[in-house]
Design a protein around this motif. Structure first.
Motif, mmCIF file in Angstrom:
data_model
loop_
_atom_site.group_PDB
_atom_site.id
_atom_site.type_symbol
_atom_site.label_atom_id
_atom_site.label_comp_id
_atom_site.label_asym_id
_atom_site.label_seq_id
_atom_site.Cartn_x
_atom_site.Cartn_y
_atom_site.Cartn_z
ATOM 1 N N SER A 208 0.834 -1.196 0.000
ATOM 2 C CA SER A 208 0.000 0.000 0.000
ATOM 3 C C SER A 208 0.873 1.253 0.000
ATOM 4 C CB SER A 208 -0.885 -0.004 1.252
ATOM 5 O OG SER A 208 -0.075 0.045 2.410
ATOM 6 N N ASN A 209 2.175 1.077 0.070
ATOM 7 C CA ASN A 209 3.071 2.233 0.181
ATOM 8 C C ASN A 209 3.375 2.874 -1.167
ATOM 9 O OD1 ASN A 209 5.323 1.313 2.944
ATOM 10 N ND2 ASN A 209 3.115 1.293 2.795
ATOM 11 N N SER A 210 3.607 4.177 -1.168
ATOM 12 C CA SER A 210 3.964 4.886 -2.404
ATOM 13 C C SER A 210 5.456 4.689 -2.686
ATOM 14 C CB SER A 210 3.668 6.376 -2.261
ATOM 15 O OG SER A 210 4.706 7.014 -1.557
ATOM 16 N N TRP A 211 5.937 5.276 -3.773
ATOM 17 C CA TRP A 211 7.342 5.120 -4.149
ATOM 18 C C TRP A 211 8.292 5.571 -3.048
ATOM 19 C CZ3 TRP A 211 10.764 9.229 -4.246
ATOM 20 C CH2 TRP A 211 10.192 10.504 -4.205
ATOM 21 N N GLU A 212 7.788 6.417 -2.146
ATOM 22 C CA GLU A 212 8.683 6.956 -1.121
ATOM 23 C C GLU A 212 9.054 5.936 -0.055
ATOM 24 O OE1 GLU A 212 8.232 11.448 -0.452
ATOM 25 O OE2 GLU A 212 6.302 10.579 0.014
ATOM 26 N N GLY A 213 8.222 4.889 0.104
ATOM 27 C CA GLY A 213 8.425 3.964 1.217
ATOM 28 C C GLY A 213 9.555 2.984 0.993
ATOM 29 N N THR A 214 10.757 3.498 0.855
ATOM 30 C CA THR A 214 11.915 2.653 0.545
ATOM 31 C C THR A 214 12.845 2.488 1.741
ATOM 32 O OG1 THR A 214 12.870 4.633 -0.479
ATOM 33 C CG2 THR A 214 11.960 2.986 -1.957
ATOM 34 N N GLY A 215 12.336 2.736 2.925
ATOM 35 C CA GLY A 215 13.134 2.492 4.126
ATOM 36 C C GLY A 215 14.361 3.382 4.256
ATOM 37 N N ASP A 216 14.300 4.572 3.677
ATOM 38 C CA ASP A 216 15.464 5.475 3.702
ATOM 39 C C ASP A 216 15.975 5.726 5.114
ATOM 40 O OD1 ASP A 216 14.362 5.647 1.196
ATOM 41 O OD2 ASP A 216 14.810 7.782 0.956
ATOM 42 N N GLY A 217 15.041 6.062 5.997
ATOM 43 C CA GLY A 217 15.455 6.445 7.347
ATOM 44 C C GLY A 217 16.060 5.286 8.108
ATOM 45 N N ALA A 533 17.934 4.326 -8.596
ATOM 46 C CA ALA A 533 19.242 3.700 -8.357
ATOM 47 C C ALA A 533 19.732 3.999 -6.940
ATOM 48 C CB ALA A 533 20.254 4.195 -9.383
ATOM 49 N N LEU A 534 19.527 5.234 -6.477
ATOM 50 C CA LEU A 534 20.004 5.599 -5.137
ATOM 51 C C LEU A 534 19.153 4.961 -4.034
ATOM 52 C CD1 LEU A 534 20.977 9.358 -5.633
ATOM 53 C CD2 LEU A 534 22.421 7.338 -5.762
ATOM 54 N N ASP A 535 17.874 4.780 -4.319
ATOM 55 C CA ASP A 535 16.993 4.135 -3.332
ATOM 56 C C ASP A 535 17.340 2.659 -3.142
ATOM 57 O OD1 ASP A 535 15.592 6.448 -2.998
ATOM 58 O OD2 ASP A 535 13.892 5.879 -4.236
ATOM 59 N N LEU A 536 17.957 2.050 -4.164
ATOM 60 C CA LEU A 536 18.236 0.615 -4.102
ATOM 61 C C LEU A 536 19.068 0.236 -2.885
ATOM 62 C CD1 LEU A 536 19.004 -0.509 -7.771
ATOM 63 C CD2 LEU A 536 17.134 -1.273 -6.306
ATOM 64 N N LYS A 537 20.017 1.096 -2.558
ATOM 65 C CA LYS A 537 20.873 0.809 -1.402
ATOM 66 C C LYS A 537 20.028 0.659 -0.133
ATOM 67 C CE LYS A 537 24.487 2.935 1.406
ATOM 68 N NZ LYS A 537 25.299 4.138 1.622
ATOM 69 N N HIS A 538 19.067 1.558 0.017
ATOM 70 C CA HIS A 538 18.203 1.486 1.197
ATOM 71 C C HIS A 538 17.356 0.216 1.178
ATOM 72 C CE1 HIS A 538 19.506 5.495 1.835
ATOM 73 N NE2 HIS A 538 18.716 6.061 0.951
ATOM 74 N N LEU A 539 16.758 -0.059 0.020
ATOM 75 C CA LEU A 539 15.890 -1.239 -0.093
ATOM 76 C C LEU A 539 16.655 -2.522 0.225
ATOM 77 C CD1 LEU A 539 13.716 -0.533 -3.273
ATOM 78 C CD2 LEU A 539 12.922 -0.746 -0.925
ATOM 79 N N LEU A 540 17.882 -2.603 -0.289
ATOM 80 C CA LEU A 540 18.681 -3.803 -0.055
ATOM 81 C C LEU A 540 19.063 -3.927 1.415
ATOM 82 C CD1 LEU A 540 20.798 -3.514 -3.283
ATOM 83 C CD2 LEU A 540 19.448 -5.531 -2.669
ATOM 84 N N THR A 541 19.392 -2.805 2.031
ATOM 85 C CA THR A 541 19.772 -2.824 3.441
ATOM 86 C C THR A 541 18.621 -3.311 4.314
ATOM 87 O OG1 THR A 541 21.280 -0.972 3.104
ATOM 88 C CG2 THR A 541 20.590 -1.402 5.373
#
Lengths: 610, 250
Positions: A208-217, A533-541
């Protein structure tokens, strides 16, 4: 290489402008410090806007038997007792004041007949407790905070993204990021940083999350040395849209069930009556008639089983589908139209109580919910786990780094109750802002380390270099992202096993290698390929943290269900999972004992479970 | 499944000299225009810029002009529009272009900041709370449904064709002002600004804003016209004017 960047200096930097970030910024600013607020989207578009049902606060406006004690006990029971009890206590005590504060800032909640803020029933809450505005409570909340916040002297940087936190020794002293519009680098010098970045649903295919929900924080904090807690607890909301395919995952609010909606399988059976967990037996009705009365605010009725906690309802739906009793498109039926048997003006009533659901199904699925049942299935919705914080101050294990809202862990334990999220944002957003401001007053600015800035900039530009050096032949970020989402959905989703999760951890290694080589073309101005591409690091972590924690917890509890360990374990009940980044850069995990409940809180729980 | 042609606005270098670029993609059941843009973005044009968030019509980020009509991309199903000929997707034209489908909407945020904020009367009860009846807040709740997609601003000819951004706040902020003015607890007076700095007189009630509002807010009838009436009462009613001289406020 000389890096061009612009520098900004604030006492407190808040990352994220949803409910928690805005509330933190307002609080810090009113404490008299300078505040910068960075958000990935435009102001007022954060995921909070999607919240539908309401915010839980024991005001007792509809049922005066409610109190902070009942709310506390409900939250602990819902979280299956691995919650941070101090946070659950503070949350239950402070939520009413935080909700009333919104009214003073212009929010217009639905009313009771006496003219007070109305409160509605929701899963796992013993009494009607959710302050709401139809089914668009999140919009009301974010708009109220936004419209109040813009007059508080906060500097807002819209459509800017933070990619790394900057440190001096152990302490966080700022952040590095870029603006979307031009792709130019920005450096923030800050005495304290509050992370309020929300969730991580984009690690899964159906969400249900938008593109922003990539676990950045989560990821920013982790890489800056903070610990992540209970990452295995991911909430799969039982009712997401499943048809047509393009809307898969979009949320169907729990209020549909709160207003009398029922779940049925393809044989028309209300299957939720088949499986009522022991710890909810004395609060749950076995009689459909009584359940209906509960939704109509009969104080003597017990709740229908459709309003059991989300983890349980999601698993029951999953079971029906797997047993071949699902709806045509692989879900079950959620029916609110049946209430026409009970209410004469049912269609108008439904449109009034659930306007955005009516609208959403009419527009996206061409289906009139006042006439036909909806097809629904589980969707990745919420991360109970997150940055480990001090329950009172919201400071992480890294000095100067605070976290609040979904990206922080503790309050919800193994499963969050609906409605506890919005109140979480207010209660702990305020606390994070308050204590970040205090920290900023007590600690001076520290020089930013150029080398860290340069390293962050080089890392951020790497995808363009891959694009340039391979001349168009290299893999782009979207393929890696899609594969990661499919993999997490299949192997670390709603039902988990050891073998699958080990496989997931292995495949994460391969995906990490591919992500490190992903290529981006074009230039830096508003380039979504680059951002992906930059969000991928967060998603993988965060995917690694989820899989690792889930593998370690050998039991089923709340949002975490192990097919190979389907029951709760008394041993696992005593621990939280803690993940951190070791010196060598690898991810480590340990189990940490949950601090014992103080006697008075223990008594409350016992009293309330009678 | 059928193949559909889309003509999507792509800006040139430094955001200028844009043109419509043709893409073809397969359409499947229930697809919305935003799905198409995402699909093209993921497979044919990684750098195609667009704004979006919730994909459920709740955040108001993905505003664009689809076949010339201001719409939310996430709420426009392909079976609602003719797809036997090319479908055009363009950015909102009332705002400066940034890149592709993304426009600079920052003016809106600046306008909002200039409108006087909510100022409640003292609480009604000793515990610091207020009492309001549902029927007294129904109309304000209608205005507060606004998701700030700015489609009403985009379609408004005063902004779009006459560029009165410095003199007129546009339908969105008239709705915002109406929500504040009609809030039962509010004590502020925003009527003089409406007439002078905010240019309510420019609106000649063509109702285009109401037509495009994805939240179906009756912008013109319920918000703008009542505000116009308040301006008239305050500034053009001779009896009221006389009354104010005899019984000055405060």
């Amino acid at each position: 290489m000389a890096i061009n960047y612009e520098t900004f200096e604030y006492d407190v930097l808040v990352i994220g402008a949803g409910g928690a970030g805005l509330r933190a910024a307002i609080e810090a600013s009113s404490a008299g410090v300078t505040v910068g607020l960075v958000c990935k989207s435009l102001l007022g578009k954060a995921h909070t806007v999607m919240a539908e049902g309401g915010m839980a606060a024991a005001m007792g406006n509809v049922d005066d038997r409610d109190s902070w004690k009942v709310h506390f006990a409900d939250t602990m029971r819902g979280g299956q007792y691995v919650n941070n009890w101090r946070m659950a206590e503070l949350h239950a005590k402070e939520a009413p004041a935080r909700v009333q504060e919104l009214e003073a800032w212009g929010a217009v909640f639905d009313r009771t007949k006496e003219g007070k803020i109305s409160q509605r029933n929701f899963g796992g809450h013993r009494y009607p407790r959710l302050a709401h505005v139809g089914d668009r409570t999140g919009l009301e909340m974010i708009r109220t905070l936004q419209d109040h916040g813009i007059h508080q002297g906060i500097t807002v940087h819209m459509e800017w993204t933070i990619v790394r936190l900057l440190k001096d020794g152990n302490r966080v002293v700022g952040a590095f990021g870029y603006d979307r519009e031009r792709g130019r680098f920005k450096v923030f010098k800050a005495k304290a940083v509050v992370i309020a970045s929300g969730g991580l649903g984009r690690a899964f295919k159906i969400t249900s999350n938008s593109w922003e929900g990539t676990g950045d924080g989560h990821s920013l904090a982790y890489h800056a040395g903070a610990e992540l807690l209970d990452m295995e607890f991911v909430q799969f909301h039982p009712t997401g849209m499943i048809w047509p395919p393009s809307v898969q995952g979009i949320l169907v609010t729990e209020s549909v069930r709160g207003e009398g909606g029922v779940l049925r399988n393809k044989d028309g059976k209300r299957f939720m009556f088949d499986d009522i967990p022991d710890n909810y037996k004395n609060q749950t009705s076995t009689d459909p008639e009584e359940g209906w009365r509960y939704t109509q605010n009969d104080k003597n009725a017990r709740r229908p089983p459709e309003l059991l906690t989300r983890d349980h309802v999601a698993r029951c739906i999953n079971r029906e589908v797997k047993a071949g009793r699902g709806s045509p498109h692989g879900g079950v039926f959620l029916d609110i139209s049946w209430i026409k048997e009970k209410i004469s003006n049912a269609p108008e009533h439904i449109k009034k109580k659930l306007p955005s659901m009516y609208h959403q199904f009419m527009q996206l699925a061409n289906l009139d919910i006042t006439k036909e049942p909806m097809e629904v299935g589980p969707t990745t919705h919420y991360a109970m786990g997150g940055v480990r914080v001090n329950g009172e101050t919201q400071m992480s294990s890294v000095p100067g780094l605070f976290a609040a809202g979904e990206c922080a862990a503790g309050l919800h334990g193994a499963n969050r109750l609906g409605g506890n999220s919005l109140s979480d944002l207010l209660v702990f957003g305020k606390r994070a802002g308050e204590f970040a401001a205090k920290f900023a007053k007590e600690n001076p600015h520290v020089q930013i380390d150029e080398a860290q800035v340069e390293a962050a900039a080089q890392e951020a530009l790497a995808p363009f270099e891959h694009g340039a050096s391979t001349g168009g032949s290299a893999e782009g970020p979207y393929q890696v992202q899609h594969e990661l989402q499919n993999m997490m959905q299949e192997l670390v989703g709603i039902v988990r096993t050891e073998g699958e999760m080990k496989q997931a951890l292995e495949r994460l290694g391969t995906l990490r290698d591919r992500a490190a080589k992903a290529a981006v073309y074009g230039h830096r101005e508003y380039n979504p390929g680059w951002h992906t591409a930059l969000d991928l690091k967060h998603l993988l972590t965060i995917s690694e943290a989820i899989a690792m924690s889930a593998l370690d917890r050998q039991e089923s509890r709340g949002g975490h269900f192990r097919e190979d360990f389907p029951d709760k374990s008394a041993e696992a009940a005593k621990v939280n999972s803690v993940v951190w980044k070791a010196e060598d850069g690898s991810m480590k995990l340990r189990r940490e004992p949950i601090p014992p409940l103080p006697e008075e809180l223990k008594q409350i729980i016992e009293e309330m479970s009678k | 499944m059928s193949t559909v042609t889309f003509k999507i606005w792509r800006s040139g270098e430094d955001g200028k000299d844009g043109k419509l670029v043709e893409y073809q993609t397969e359409a499947s059941e229930g697809m919305v225009v935003l799905d198409v843009v995402h699909k093209i973005q993921a497979t044919q044009a990684n750098d195609l810029a667009c704004r979006w968030n919730c994909k459920a019509g709740k955040c108001g980020s993905c505003s664009a002009e689809i076949n010339g009509k201001p719409s939310l991309m996430c709420m426009t199903r392909l079976d609602m529009i003719p797809i036997d000929k090319p479908v055009t997707i363009e950015p909102m034209r009332a705002f400066p272009p940034l890149r592709d489908l993304v426009t600079d909407v920052s003016w809106n945020f600046r306008v909002k900041k200039k409108i006087k904020q909510f100022k409640p009367r003292p609480p009604d009860a000793p515990d610091g709370t207020w009492r309001m009846q549902q029927e007294d807040i129904d109309r304000v709740q209608e205005f507060r449904k606004c998701i700030e997609c700015f489609l009403c601003q985009d379609v408004c000819h005063v902004l779009r064709d006459h560029n009165k951004h410095d003199e007129f706040i546009g339908p969105r902020y008239l709705v915002y002002t109406a929500a504040l003015e009609m809030h039962p607890l509010d004590t502020e007076d925003r009527i003089p600004e409406l007439k002078k700095a905010q240019g309510i007189g420019y609106c000649n009630i063509t109702k285009c804003c109401t037509t495009v509002c994805p939240e179906h807010i009756t912008i013109t009838d319920n918000a703008i016209i009542p505000l116009k009436e308040r301006v008239v009462d305050e500034f053009y009613d001779p009896l009221g004017w006389l009354w104010k001289i005899i019984r000055p406020k405060g």
